[in-house]
Structures are given as structure tokens and as C-alpha cells.
Motif scaffolding. Structure first.
Motif, PDB file in Angstrom:
ATOM      1  N   LEU A  16     -57.840 -18.191  20.624  1.00  0.00           N
ATOM      2  CA  LEU A  16     -58.866 -17.601  21.487  1.00  0.00           C
ATOM      3  C   LEU A  16     -58.382 -17.522  22.934  1.00  0.00           C
ATOM      4  CD1 LEU A  16     -62.048 -19.363  20.077  1.00  0.00           C
ATOM      5  CD2 LEU A  16     -61.451 -16.943  19.843  1.00  0.00           C
ATOM      6  N   ALA A  17     -57.762 -18.592  23.415  1.00  0.00           N
ATOM      7  CA  ALA A  17     -57.294 -18.627  24.801  1.00  0.00           C
ATOM      8  C   ALA A  17     -56.089 -17.717  25.019  1.00  0.00           C
ATOM      9  CB  ALA A  17     -56.941 -20.058  25.200  1.00  0.00           C
ATOM     10  N   GLY A  18     -55.189 -17.692  24.058  1.00  0.00           N
ATOM     11  CA  GLY A  18     -53.949 -16.944  24.227  1.00  0.00           C
ATOM     12  C   GLY A  18     -54.033 -15.463  23.948  1.00  0.00           C
ATOM     13  N   LEU A  19     -55.082 -15.047  23.231  1.00  0.00           N
ATOM     14  CA  LEU A  19     -55.227 -13.632  22.889  1.00  0.00           C
ATOM     15  C   LEU A  19     -56.443 -12.983  23.528  1.00  0.00           C
ATOM     16  CD1 LEU A  19     -54.346 -13.828  19.086  1.00  0.00           C
ATOM     17  CD2 LEU A  19     -52.886 -12.979  20.939  1.00  0.00           C
ATOM     18  N   GLY A  20     -57.341 -13.794  24.091  1.00  0.00           N
ATOM     19  CA  GLY A  20     -58.537 -13.239  24.717  1.00  0.00           C
ATOM     20  C   GLY A  20     -59.435 -12.519  23.736  1.00  0.00           C
ATOM     21  N   THR A  21     -59.377 -12.909  22.495  1.00  0.00           N
ATOM     22  CA  THR A  21     -60.151 -12.229  21.461  1.00  0.00           C
ATOM     23  C   THR A  21     -61.550 -12.827  21.328  1.00  0.00           C
ATOM     24  OG1 THR A  21     -60.029 -11.404  19.194  1.00  0.00           O
ATOM     25  CG2 THR A  21     -59.367 -13.687  19.543  1.00  0.00           C
ATOM     26  N   VAL A  43     -35.613  -9.967  17.039  1.00  0.00           N
ATOM     27  CA  VAL A  43     -36.482 -11.071  17.450  1.00  0.00           C
ATOM     28  C   VAL A  43     -37.637 -11.185  16.460  1.00  0.00           C
ATOM     29  CG1 VAL A  43     -37.990 -11.934  19.286  1.00  0.00           C
ATOM     30  CG2 VAL A  43     -35.869 -10.750  19.873  1.00  0.00           C
ATOM     31  N   ARG A  44     -37.906 -12.419  16.040  1.00  0.00           N
ATOM     32  CA  ARG A  44     -38.988 -12.668  15.082  1.00  0.00           C
ATOM     33  C   ARG A  44     -40.266 -13.000  15.847  1.00  0.00           C
ATOM     34  NH1 ARG A  44     -37.077 -13.805   9.950  1.00  0.00           N
ATOM     35  NH2 ARG A  44     -38.730 -15.283   9.500  1.00  0.00           N
ATOM     36  N   HIS A  45     -41.367 -12.436  15.408  1.00  0.00           N
ATOM     37  CA  HIS A  45     -42.676 -12.680  16.008  1.00  0.00           C
ATOM     38  C   HIS A  45     -43.649 -13.107  14.925  1.00  0.00           C
ATOM     39  CE1 HIS A  45     -41.534 -10.535  19.710  1.00  0.00           C
ATOM     40  NE2 HIS A  45     -40.968  -9.659  18.904  1.00  0.00           N
ATOM     41  N   LEU A  46     -44.406 -14.155  15.201  1.00  0.00           N
ATOM     42  CA  LEU A  46     -45.516 -14.490  14.326  1.00  0.00           C
ATOM     43  C   LEU A  46     -46.700 -13.683  14.839  1.00  0.00           C
ATOM     44  CD1 LEU A  46     -46.111 -16.275  11.862  1.00  0.00           C
ATOM     45  CD2 LEU A  46     -47.098 -17.945  13.426  1.00  0.00           C
ATOM     46  N   GLU A  58     -55.981  -4.521  14.059  1.00  0.00           N
ATOM     47  CA  GLU A  58     -54.997  -4.600  15.129  1.00  0.00           C
ATOM     48  C   GLU A  58     -54.028  -5.739  14.845  1.00  0.00           C
ATOM     49  OE1 GLU A  58     -55.049  -4.662  19.945  1.00  0.00           O
ATOM     50  OE2 GLU A  58     -56.730  -5.546  18.908  1.00  0.00           O
ATOM     51  N   LEU A  59     -52.775  -5.498  15.115  1.00  0.00           N
ATOM     52  CA  LEU A  59     -51.730  -6.491  14.941  1.00  0.00           C
ATOM     53  C   LEU A  59     -51.327  -7.003  16.319  1.00  0.00           C
ATOM     54  CD1 LEU A  59     -49.940  -7.720  12.688  1.00  0.00           C
ATOM     55  CD2 LEU A  59     -48.239  -6.004  13.313  1.00  0.00           C
ATOM     56  N   LEU A  60     -51.420  -8.317  16.539  1.00  0.00           N
ATOM     57  CA  LEU A  60     -51.105  -8.911  17.838  1.00  0.00           C
ATOM     58  C   LEU A  60     -50.060 -10.005  17.678  1.00  0.00           C
ATOM     59  CD1 LEU A  60     -54.731  -9.410  19.219  1.00  0.00           C
ATOM     60  CD2 LEU A  60     -53.121  -7.597  19.835  1.00  0.00           C
ATOM     61  N   PRO A  61     -49.155 -10.125  18.654  1.00  0.00           N
ATOM     62  CA  PRO A  61     -48.213 -11.253  18.624  1.00  0.00           C
ATOM     63  C   PRO A  61     -48.924 -12.533  19.038  1.00  0.00           C
ATOM     64  CG  PRO A  61     -47.897  -9.977  20.618  1.00  0.00           C
ATOM     65  CD  PRO A  61     -48.946  -9.251  19.804  1.00  0.00           C
ATOM     66  N   LEU A  62     -48.632 -13.604  18.347  1.00  0.00           N
ATOM     67  CA  LEU A  62     -49.277 -14.879  18.663  1.00  0.00           C
ATOM     68  C   LEU A  62     -48.508 -15.610  19.764  1.00  0.00           C
ATOM     69  CD1 LEU A  62     -50.144 -15.891  15.047  1.00  0.00           C
ATOM     70  CD2 LEU A  62     -51.782 -15.703  16.919  1.00  0.00           C
ATOM     71  N   PRO A  63     -49.223 -16.167  20.729  1.00  0.00           N
ATOM     72  CA  PRO A  63     -48.561 -16.970  21.769  1.00  0.00           C
ATOM     73  C   PRO A  63     -47.873 -18.179  21.146  1.00  0.00           C
ATOM     74  CG  PRO A  63     -50.833 -16.473  22.377  1.00  0.00           C
ATOM     75  CD  PRO A  63     -50.650 -16.068  20.944  1.00  0.00           C
ATOM     76  N   LEU A  65     -47.886 -21.430  21.759  1.00  0.00           N
ATOM     77  CA  LEU A  65     -48.704 -22.597  21.412  1.00  0.00           C
ATOM     78  C   LEU A  65     -49.476 -22.356  20.120  1.00  0.00           C
ATOM     79  CD1 LEU A  65     -49.819 -25.404  21.962  1.00  0.00           C
ATOM     80  CD2 LEU A  65     -51.550 -24.340  23.426  1.00  0.00           C
ATOM     81  N   ALA A  66     -50.085 -21.194  19.994  1.00  0.00           N
ATOM     82  CA  ALA A  66     -50.824 -20.877  18.771  1.00  0.00           C
ATOM     83  C   ALA A  66     -49.884 -20.861  17.564  1.00  0.00           C
ATOM     84  CB  ALA A  66     -51.540 -19.539  18.912  1.00  0.00           C
ATOM     85  N   THR A  67     -48.690 -20.323  17.741  1.00  0.00           N
ATOM     86  CA  THR A  67     -47.709 -20.268  16.659  1.00  0.00           C
ATOM     87  C   THR A  67     -47.396 -21.669  16.155  1.00  0.00           C
ATOM     88  OG1 THR A  67     -46.720 -18.226  17.491  1.00  0.00           O
ATOM     89  CG2 THR A  67     -45.332 -19.604  16.101  1.00  0.00           C
ATOM     90  N   GLU A  68     -47.130 -22.577  17.089  1.00  0.00           N
ATOM     91  CA  GLU A  68     -46.795 -23.950  16.702  1.00  0.00           C
ATOM     92  C   GLU A  68     -47.969 -24.639  16.000  1.00  0.00           C
ATOM     93  OE1 GLU A  68     -43.725 -25.275  16.721  1.00  0.00           O
ATOM     94  OE2 GLU A  68     -43.182 -23.259  17.367  1.00  0.00           O
ATOM     95  N   LEU A  69     -49.167 -24.412  16.500  1.00  0.00           N
ATOM     96  CA  LEU A  69     -50.343 -25.057  15.910  1.00  0.00           C
ATOM     97  C   LEU A  69     -50.722 -24.460  14.553  1.00  0.00           C
ATOM     98  CD1 LEU A  69     -52.444 -25.471  19.162  1.00  0.00           C
ATOM     99  CD2 LEU A  69     -51.369 -27.301  17.832  1.00  0.00           C
ATOM    100  N   LEU A  70     -50.358 -23.204  14.325  1.00  0.00           N
ATOM    101  CA  LEU A  70     -50.686 -22.556  13.055  1.00  0.00           C
ATOM    102  C   LEU A  70     -49.739 -22.937  11.921  1.00  0.00           C
ATOM    103  CD1 LEU A  70     -51.646 -18.971  14.222  1.00  0.00           C
ATOM    104  CD2 LEU A  70     -53.101 -20.537  12.925  1.00  0.00           C
ATOM    105  N   LYS A  71     -48.520 -23.283  12.243  1.00  0.00           N
ATOM    106  CA  LYS A  71     -47.520 -23.551  11.198  1.00  0.00           C
ATOM    107  C   LYS A  71     -48.009 -24.503  10.115  1.00  0.00           C
ATOM    108  CE  LYS A  71     -43.413 -22.236  13.752  1.00  0.00           C
ATOM    109  NZ  LYS A  71     -42.204 -22.693  14.455  1.00  0.00           N
ATOM    110  N   PRO A  72     -48.606 -25.656  10.470  1.00  0.00           N
ATOM    111  CA  PRO A  72     -49.072 -26.548   9.389  1.00  0.00           C
ATOM    112  C   PRO A  72     -50.211 -25.961   8.558  1.00  0.00           C
ATOM    113  CG  PRO A  72     -49.257 -27.628  11.555  1.00  0.00           C
ATOM    114  CD  PRO A  72     -48.763 -26.254  11.783  1.00  0.00           C
ATOM    115  N   LEU A  73     -50.951 -25.018   9.137  1.00  0.00           N
ATOM    116  CA  LEU A  73     -52.072 -24.417   8.403  1.00  0.00           C
ATOM    117  C   LEU A  73     -51.617 -23.368   7.395  1.00  0.00           C
ATOM    118  CD1 LEU A  73     -54.607 -23.834  11.330  1.00  0.00           C
ATOM    119  CD2 LEU A  73     -54.413 -25.806   9.812  1.00  0.00           C
TER     120      LEU A  73
END
Length: 188
Positions: A16-21, A43-46, A58-63, A65-73
């Protein structure tokens, strides 16, 4: 801290913070909506695929911090599973998102009475205000906010809440530079 006890809540707040969605964008996300894309220079983008207000996708690149926090999920879960769900397995709602933000704020040192006043849409407003403070072109901010009209985007801009770029600091920096130059000292 929140990432240790509630990794899903931490990832949601970071998105929410990193994408303003809008918080509603998170409600129906599935594990399969998170994808890795490789662009031209390799370059790889999550990324996340959102269904926005009005049904557009819409397809958005994840910031980062969000990328790191999403990995375990993402590990070991089916693409059709909800990315975020309540403890009872039901889909999250805006109250869940508000609770995640408030918990993150409290754990981050925000007093409980102030944290209780926070809601996810404030992150959207902050995202837009910060984009304007970085002097990003209004049409690009509008596109990032996914607003139909620029007037809506401009209503979110609250420059009075971004003191980092205040004239007082700009004048102080200029004065400090002039004073250091006159005395032969290097600016700090």
C-alpha cells in the motif's frame, strides 16, 4: 517486528505504501498475481497484477521492501490461493488492512492513540504528496495514482505536510553554502 509476527500484514502495508494503491486492490489478489518479469537488459522484476477500480488490469513493479516481505508468502502456495487472508481463511477486507496499518504504526513507535486514527487511504495520499515533492510531472503522478482526471490527483497533494522541502531549509542550505564559500571553508 510486524514481519516476524504477521508477515502478511507487513507485506500488505508495504504494498500500500510503496504503490499508492487502494486497499481494495489487495482484497482479491492471489499468489499467481505476483509474477517475475525480465525486461530488456535482463533485469528481473517482481510484479503484481491488480484489478483496479473500474475493472481494468494493471501490472506494477513491486518496491524492494514489498518484494522481500512477499517472498515467504509465495513459497509452496498454489497460484489460485488468496495472497492475503484472515486467520480464519476468509478474504481480507478494508478493516483488516486498517488493522495491519495500525499495528505496523504501533510497532514502529507511533503512539497508540495516533495509530488508531490511521487508515490505508492515508498511505495513498502520502504516496501522491511525496511524488509531487519529488517534482514528478503531474500527469505521471496521475497515472501512478490511477486517477481519471488530474483534478482528483491534485486534491491529494498536501505539500504543507512535507516539511523536508520547505523554503526554510532551502534558504538555510543556500545561506550555509554562501557563508562557507566566503570563509574559504568547504560546504558541509
Amino acid at each position: 517486528m510486524l514481519a516476524e509476527t504477521r508477515p502478511d500484514a507487513a507485506a500488505a502495508v508495504a504494498m500500500l505504501a510503496g504503490l499508492g494503491t487502494r486497499s481494495g486492490s489487495l482484497l482479491t489478489l492471489t499468489v499467481g498475481d505476483i509474477r517475475t518479469l525480465v525486461d530488456f537488459p535482463g533485469v528481473r522484476h517482481l510484479t503484481v497484477s491488480f484489478r483496479n477500480k473500474g475493472g481494468t488490469e494493471e501490472l506494477l513493479p513491486l518496491p524492494t521492501l514489498a518484494t522481500e516481505l512477499l517472498k515467504p508468502l509465495l513459497t509452496g502456495r498454489a497460484a489460485t490461493e488468496l495472497l492475503f487472508s484472515k486467520r480464519d481463511g476468509w478474504p481480507i477486507d478494508r478493516w483488516w488492512a486498517a488493522g495491519a496499518l495500525r499495528e505496523a504504526a504501533r510497532l514502529g513507535g507511533i503512539p497508540a492513540e495516533r495509530a488508531a486514527q490511521l487508515h490505508p487511504h492515508m498511505l495513498r495520499s502520502t504516496y501522491i504528496t511525496h511524488a509531487f515533492a519529488l517534482v514528478i510531472a503531474p500527469d505521471k503522478v496521475q497515472a501512478a495514482a490511477r486517477h481519471a482526471g488530474i483534478a482528483t490527483t491534485l486534491r491529494y497533494n498536501h505539500p504543507d505536510q512535507d516539511l523536508g522541502g520547505h523554503v526554510a531549509y532551502q534558504l538555510e542550505a543556500d545561506f550555509t553554502t554562501e557563508t562557507s564559500s566566503e570563509s574559504g571553508e568547504a560546504p558541509t
